[in-house]
Design a protein around this motif. Structure first.
Motif, PDB file in Angstrom:
ATOM      1  N   ILE A 114       0.881  -1.171   0.000  1.00  0.00           N
ATOM      2  CA  ILE A 114       0.000   0.000   0.000  1.00  0.00           C
ATOM      3  C   ILE A 114       0.918   1.220   0.000  1.00  0.00           C
ATOM      4  O   ILE A 114       1.793   1.357   0.856  1.00  0.00           O
ATOM      5  CB  ILE A 114      -0.931   0.009   1.228  1.00  0.00           C
ATOM      6  N   ILE A 115       0.723   2.115  -0.967  1.00  0.00           N
ATOM      7  CA  ILE A 115       1.655   3.221  -1.178  1.00  0.00           C
ATOM      8  C   ILE A 115       0.891   4.538  -1.289  1.00  0.00           C
ATOM      9  O   ILE A 115      -0.332   4.551  -1.475  1.00  0.00           O
ATOM     10  CB  ILE A 115       2.474   2.999  -2.476  1.00  0.00           C
ATOM     11  N   ARG A 116       1.650   5.652  -1.175  1.00  0.00           N
ATOM     12  CA  ARG A 116       1.038   6.956  -1.388  1.00  0.00           C
ATOM     13  C   ARG A 116       0.898   7.216  -2.887  1.00  0.00           C
ATOM     14  O   ARG A 116       1.680   6.693  -3.703  1.00  0.00           O
ATOM     15  CB  ARG A 116       1.881   8.049  -0.740  1.00  0.00           C
ATOM     16  N   ILE A 117      -0.068   8.053  -3.238  1.00  0.00           N
ATOM     17  CA  ILE A 117      -0.296   8.366  -4.656  1.00  0.00           C
ATOM     18  C   ILE A 117       0.970   8.937  -5.289  1.00  0.00           C
ATOM     19  O   ILE A 117       1.312   8.597  -6.433  1.00  0.00           O
ATOM     20  CB  ILE A 117      -1.473   9.343  -4.806  1.00  0.00           C
ATOM     21  N   GLU A 118       1.712   9.766  -4.560  1.00  0.00           N
ATOM     22  CA  GLU A 118       2.915  10.373  -5.117  1.00  0.00           C
ATOM     23  C   GLU A 118       4.041   9.355  -5.326  1.00  0.00           C
ATOM     24  O   GLU A 118       5.022   9.638  -6.010  1.00  0.00           O
ATOM     25  CB  GLU A 118       3.389  11.497  -4.200  1.00  0.00           C
ATOM     26  N   GLU A 119       3.924   8.153  -4.779  1.00  0.00           N
ATOM     27  CA  GLU A 119       4.947   7.112  -4.935  1.00  0.00           C
ATOM     28  C   GLU A 119       4.624   6.120  -6.049  1.00  0.00           C
ATOM     29  O   GLU A 119       5.424   5.227  -6.345  1.00  0.00           O
ATOM     30  CB  GLU A 119       5.085   6.330  -3.622  1.00  0.00           C
ATOM     31  N   MET A 120       3.459   6.277  -6.657  1.00  0.00           N
ATOM     32  CA  MET A 120       2.979   5.257  -7.597  1.00  0.00           C
ATOM     33  C   MET A 120       3.932   5.039  -8.772  1.00  0.00           C
ATOM     34  O   MET A 120       4.285   3.902  -9.097  1.00  0.00           O
ATOM     35  CB  MET A 120       1.582   5.633  -8.111  1.00  0.00           C
ATOM     36  N   GLU A 121       4.358   6.122  -9.415  1.00  0.00           N
ATOM     37  CA  GLU A 121       5.184   5.983 -10.615  1.00  0.00           C
ATOM     38  C   GLU A 121       6.485   5.258 -10.310  1.00  0.00           C
ATOM     39  O   GLU A 121       6.895   4.341 -11.037  1.00  0.00           O
ATOM     40  CB  GLU A 121       5.462   7.368 -11.209  1.00  0.00           C
ATOM     41  N   THR A 122       7.157   5.658  -9.230  1.00  0.00           N
ATOM     42  CA  THR A 122       8.426   5.016  -8.856  1.00  0.00           C
ATOM     43  C   THR A 122       8.216   3.548  -8.493  1.00  0.00           C
ATOM     44  O   THR A 122       8.999   2.669  -8.892  1.00  0.00           O
ATOM     45  CB  THR A 122       9.057   5.755  -7.666  1.00  0.00           C
ATOM     46  N   HIS A 123       7.144   3.259  -7.755  1.00  0.00           N
ATOM     47  CA  HIS A 123       6.875   1.879  -7.339  1.00  0.00           C
ATOM     48  C   HIS A 123       6.586   0.982  -8.537  1.00  0.00           C
ATOM     49  O   HIS A 123       7.074  -0.157  -8.610  1.00  0.00           O
ATOM     50  CB  HIS A 123       5.687   1.858  -6.369  1.00  0.00           C
ATOM     51  N   PHE A 124       5.794   1.487  -9.486  1.00  0.00           N
ATOM     52  CA  PHE A 124       5.431   0.670 -10.655  1.00  0.00           C
ATOM     53  C   PHE A 124       6.667   0.248 -11.443  1.00  0.00           C
ATOM     54  O   PHE A 124       6.709  -0.849 -12.017  1.00  0.00           O
ATOM     55  CB  PHE A 124       4.477   1.434 -11.572  1.00  0.00           C
ATOM     56  N   LYS A 125       7.686   1.099 -11.496  1.00  0.00           N
ATOM     57  CA  LYS A 125       8.885   0.791 -12.291  1.00  0.00           C
ATOM     58  C   LYS A 125       9.709  -0.342 -11.676  1.00  0.00           C
ATOM     59  O   LYS A 125      10.442  -1.032 -12.391  1.00  0.00           O
ATOM     60  CB  LYS A 125       9.753   2.045 -12.429  1.00  0.00           C
ATOM     61  N   THR A 126       9.614  -0.515 -10.356  1.00  0.00           N
ATOM     62  CA  THR A 126      10.447  -1.518  -9.691  1.00  0.00           C
ATOM     63  C   THR A 126       9.656  -2.689  -9.123  1.00  0.00           C
ATOM     64  O   THR A 126      10.261  -3.650  -8.626  1.00  0.00           O
ATOM     65  CB  THR A 126      11.233  -0.851  -8.547  1.00  0.00           C
ATOM     66  N   CYS A 127       8.335  -2.629  -9.199  1.00  0.00           N
ATOM     67  CA  CYS A 127       7.499  -3.663  -8.578  1.00  0.00           C
ATOM     68  C   CYS A 127       7.773  -5.038  -9.186  1.00  0.00           C
ATOM     69  O   CYS A 127       7.717  -5.222 -10.403  1.00  0.00           O
ATOM     70  CB  CYS A 127       6.025  -3.304  -8.735  1.00  0.00           C
ATOM     71  N   GLN A 128       8.084  -6.024  -8.343  1.00  0.00           N
ATOM     72  CA  GLN A 128       8.388  -7.375  -8.793  1.00  0.00           C
ATOM     73  C   GLN A 128       7.135  -8.158  -9.194  1.00  0.00           C
ATOM     74  O   GLN A 128       7.235  -9.282  -9.677  1.00  0.00           O
ATOM     75  CB  GLN A 128       9.138  -8.136  -7.691  1.00  0.00           C
ATOM     76  N   TYR A 129       5.973  -7.532  -9.026  1.00  0.00           N
ATOM     77  CA  TYR A 129       4.720  -8.195  -9.396  1.00  0.00           C
ATOM     78  C   TYR A 129       4.183  -7.673 -10.732  1.00  0.00           C
ATOM     79  O   TYR A 129       3.096  -8.052 -11.158  1.00  0.00           O
ATOM     80  CB  TYR A 129       3.670  -7.985  -8.293  1.00  0.00           C
TER      81      TYR A 129
END
Length: 427
Positions: A114-129
């Motif tokens: 569960i992440i903040r909206i402002e973290e979405m772009e960075t998380h999507f680039k590294t998400c192992q799922y």
């Protein structure tokens, strides 16, 4: 993955302050460009509703009726900042395909972050799922779309995964069954003639000396068509009186080829001499310039208006890859030469120190009365080269003199670049 809205991923519902007061959707449904616009009185709408309001003839806020323009809307930075801090599920918590138009959670394999909206772009680039295609080949048919953290398991059964060849260490796809049989240079094979074991890379050199290989007689061109194993070559060459007859045939064939080569050489020499003569002519250019309606041009450029701009010019022409033209001043180049026709050759490129030999000839109906002059000169800057006083106007323009025929004046010209031979010096 299918497109999503932020409202699809919210960890918990948001207060009404983050919703459009017209359509009730979130003020921003995209995570990469969050912008909340408001009227002068602080009423916030989503971007779609603001666009509709401004396209409307009234162009006003639907709440307070304040007049607005899209470029003059202000941003609610506080609301934007608070919106970016809200929590959402990772989009990869859901299955890739929607079911009945809705996103469905993948409880077993999906991302649990569960992440903040402002973290979405960075998380999507590294998400192992995240969902990926098989990186080994587009032709892979085994579960071609899978999550990034499933790649290792996928590769266990993927026929397109490249692994090192056990003999040459080259990366080879598992599905490539032909590598050992036809490609691997470090794989051991047998010579089909002598059955000797060797590496495939050694085969071509071996076949040059293999004693069991069947070969043709080295004097085949002379007429011997017998084949035999290489180990019997010495015995074969000793037969037929040491192949003297076949050797003589080859010598005779070579004599015929030599005779043909000699004839070919003579033809080439003749062609070379012809081309050399043509090359000499390339350094010369000749043409003639016919000036129509000559007497009218004499009138159009009277003596008291003679300037460097009052001239008649022939069309441009090319010689030795450079552009030239000829100009004629019917009443002289300057007032001092107003009783003479002036003729000049112009080079329209920056090419200093070019030595030109050229001639002009004003043609008379009686060739013996034609006026011809020639000179050698160098072009300087953009100035033309020629004669200020080439011929007297009264001589040329008198109808009985034979220069103006049918109200036409004809000027022949020839240009030549003299051949130069540089001195050879050794220091």
């Amino acid at each position: 993955m299918n497109e999503f809205k932020i409202s699809d991923l919210l960890a918990k519902p948001l207060s009404e302050s983050f919703s459009c007061i017209v359509c009730t959707d979130l003020l921003s449904e995209t995570h990469d460009k969050i912008q909340v616009n408001q009227c002068p009185h602080g009423h916030c709408l989503c971007s779609d509703c603001w666009t509709k309001q401004i396209e409307n003839k009234k162009k006003e806020c639907p709440i307070c009726r304040a007049k607005v323009k899209l470029e003059f809307l202000s941003r609610n930075l506080f609301l934007e900042s608070e919106f970016k801090k809200k929590k959402v599920y990772c989009k990869y918590q859901y299955k890739e395909e929607k079911e009945d138009g809705k996103m469905t959670k993948d409880e077993e394999n999906g991302c649990k972050d569960i992440i903040r909206i402002e973290e979405m772009e960075t998380h999507f680039k590294t998400c192992q799922y995240a969902f990926i295609n098989c990186p080994n080949s587009e032709e892979c048919k085994i579960n071609n779309r899978f999550r990034k953290n499933q790649l290792e398991e996928h590769n266990k059964g993927c026929e397109y995964l490249k692994v090192p060849c056990q003999y040459c260490n080259a990366p080879i796809a598992k599905i490539n069954k032909d590598h050992l049989e036809s490609e691997c240079q470090s794989y051991k094979i047998k010579c089909t003639h002598c059955k000797l074991d060797m590496l495939r890379m050694e085969l071509s050199n071996h076949l040059e000396i293999c004693p069991e290989m069947t070969i043709q007689c080295k004097y085949k061109e002379g007429g011997c068509q017998i084949t035999f194993q290489r180990k019997h070559q010495a015995d074969h060459l000793a037969s037929e009186n040491n192949h003297i007859g076949f050797i003589q045939n080859i010598i005779d064939q070579h004599r015929v080829l030599l005779d043909e080569s000699d004839r070919c050489f003579k033809r080439l020499k003749t062609n070379h001499e012809t081309l050399e003569k043509r090359l000499i002519n390339i350094n010369k250019y000749s043409n003639q310039w016919v000036i129509e309606n000559w007497m009218q041009k004499v009138i159009d450029i009277p003596n008291d208006e003679v300037t460097s701009t009052k001239r008649v010019s022939c069309p441009m022409f090319y010689f030795n890859s450079k552009k030239y033209n000829v100009s004629c001043f019917p009443n002289g180049f300057t007032p001092a030469n107003k009783d003479y026709i002036s003729l000049y050759l112009h080079l329209h490129e920056a090419s200093p120190n070019i030595n030109i030999k050229f001639s002009f000839e004003i043609v008379n109906s009686d060739p013996t009365k034609s006026i011809k002059k020639e000179k050698n000169s160098y072009f300087q800057n953009d100035k033309g080269i020629g004669w200020e006083k080439f011929a007297e106007c009264k001589t040329i323009n008198s109808l009985g003199e034979g220069f103006v025929v049918g109200n036409r004046l004809t000027i022949k010209f020839e240009i030549e670049i003299p051949q130069t031979t540089d001195t050879l010096t050794t220091k």
